[in-house]
Design an enzyme around this catalytic site. Structure first.
Site, mmCIF file in Angstrom:
data_model
loop_
_atom_site.group_PDB
_atom_site.id
_atom_site.type_symbol
_atom_site.label_atom_id
_atom_site.label_comp_id
_atom_site.label_asym_id
_atom_site.label_seq_id
_atom_site.Cartn_x
_atom_site.Cartn_y
_atom_site.Cartn_z
ATOM 1 C CB VAL A 1 -0.979 0.016 1.193
ATOM 2 C CG1 VAL A 1 -1.770 1.327 1.205
ATOM 3 C CG2 VAL A 1 -1.929 -1.171 1.145
ATOM 4 N NE ARG B 1 -10.899 -4.024 5.636
ATOM 5 C CZ ARG B 1 -11.976 -4.363 4.914
ATOM 6 N NH1 ARG B 1 -13.070 -4.845 5.498
ATOM 7 N NH2 ARG B 1 -11.968 -4.239 3.595
ATOM 8 C CG ASP C 1 -15.155 0.810 2.064
ATOM 9 O OD1 ASP C 1 -14.470 -0.155 1.683
ATOM 10 O OD2 ASP C 1 -15.172 1.192 3.248
ATOM 11 N NE ARG D 1 -12.138 -2.791 -2.635
ATOM 12 C CZ ARG D 1 -11.393 -2.968 -1.556
ATOM 13 N NH1 ARG D 1 -11.917 -2.830 -0.347
ATOM 14 N NH2 ARG D 1 -10.113 -3.305 -1.673
ATOM 15 C CG HIS E 1 -12.341 -0.166 5.812
ATOM 16 N ND1 HIS E 1 -12.939 -0.189 4.584
ATOM 17 C CD2 HIS E 1 -11.100 -0.685 5.633
ATOM 18 C CE1 HIS E 1 -12.090 -0.707 3.701
ATOM 19 N NE2 HIS E 1 -10.979 -1.018 4.320
#
Ligand code: APR
Length: 310
Positions: free
Chosen positions: A15, A90, A150, A153, A177
């Site tokens: 990332v 997560r 989000d 997507r 999230h």
């Protein structure tokens, strides 16, 4: 004469490096990559720097294992920490990433006491809370990147469904999230047309579920890690909004102090993002159902915050 923005990215993994790539290729400022791995931030920074003449962007990229070169950064992006493997949520990253993010936040506060921080490490909302508490920074200067990803997507899936330009698709996703995120159908439109006029409600429900599962869909393909191209692009958009004081209206993890009836918790909400960081949290009129879903999502984040030992 204005000076270039200084953007530090902590964590030069998937990332972090991809964020550096997007940030540099949009010429948003000079970039300092920091990682504990020797050679990795230095190598990736040099590799990217050698690409700059090709794309014609004047950015200086530096890699380091310590924080001295990050001093007085305008923006710090925290991507340090473990990524998910198949079968993990997560939340499973919480114990390991709390330790890492806490140590990073201490260094950030020491070297860049006036910076704006964008947190990416997961579980996102909790790690953003950790960063605010450990740095002692004002909440406007500490936010988390999740909502742009989000919504991206969600927008991508709607674009695939309708075969229309993603540029014309607007959407808003609220909440934490994670599995309890709240894509808002009432704020989703295509060229200004409410999405409910274009996609049947049953099909829309499937697209919403795919959005909620968007992260794990990628983890299941990669097997050894999680998404990074779209997260990196989303962070770069936030960096751009701050550097260029664009006052973008985007969803991001923001510290709620009464908004939506939520207290002392980070959760995804629409914000105005500019040079001052989170310049405003926009309060939307939500249906009872949407509000209940947002509160449930925030309760989940709060339960995790309660487990923290800072
Ligand atoms: N300080 C700096 N860097 C660190 C530290 C630390 N204390 N601890 C770990 N790192 C670095 C690792 O050395 C690694 O290079 O963080 C990097 C993480 O990179 P990847 O393993 O490739 O993970 P990535 O896919 O980038 O995800 C990073 O972002 O989206 C979230 O859930 C994801 O929490 C994860 C984070």
């Amino acid at each position: 004469m204005g000076k270039r923005a200084k953007i530090t990215i902590v964590g030069a993994g998937n990332v972090g490096a991809t964020t550096a790539h997007w940030v540099a290729s949009q010429e948003l400022g000079d970039v300092v990559l920091v990682d504990i791995l020797e050679g990795i931030p230095q190598g990736k920074a040099l590799d990217l720097m050698e690409g700059m003449p090709v794309v014609g962007c004047d950015c200086v990229l530096t890699g380091s294992n310590d924080y001295a070169p990050t001093a007085e950064s305008d923006i710090v992006v925290i991507t340090a920490g473990l990524a998910r493997q198949p079968g993990m949520s997560r939340d499973d990253l919480m114990a390991a990433n709390t330790k890492i993010v806490k140590s990073v936040a201490e260094e950030v506060a020491r070297y860049s006491p006036n910076t704006i921080v964008i947190v990416v490490s997961n579980p996102l909302d909790v790690m953003t809370y950790v960063t605010m508490k450990v740095t002692g920074f004002p909440p406007q200067h500490v936010m988390g990147m999740a909502g742009i990803l989000d919504t991206a997507r969600f927008r991508a899936f709607i674009g695939m469904e309708l075969g229309v330009s993603i540029e014309d698709i607007q959407a808003m996703v609220l909440g934490g999230h994670g599995d309890s995120m709240v894509p808002l159908i009432s704020c989703t439109s295509v060229g200004g047309i409410p999405v409910t006029q274009l996609i049947h409600s049953n099909r829309l429900a499937e697209i919403v579920q795919r959005t909620r599962d968007g992260g794990i869909e990628i983890v299941n393909y990669y097997k050894t890690g999680s998404a990074y191209y779209s997260p990196g692009a989303a962070v770069a958009q936030m960096v751009e909004a701050i550097v260029r004081d664009k006052k973008r209206v985007v969803p991001a993890a923001a510290y709620c102090q009464g908004e939506y009836g939520l207290e002392d918790v980070y959760v995804g909400a629409p914000i105005v993002l500019g040079a001052g960081g989170v310049e405003k949290i926009i309060k939307l009129e939500l249906s009872d159902e949407e509000l209940a879903a947002l509160r449930k999502s925030a309760d989940h984040v709060k339960a995790n915050i309660a487990k923290l030992e800072l």
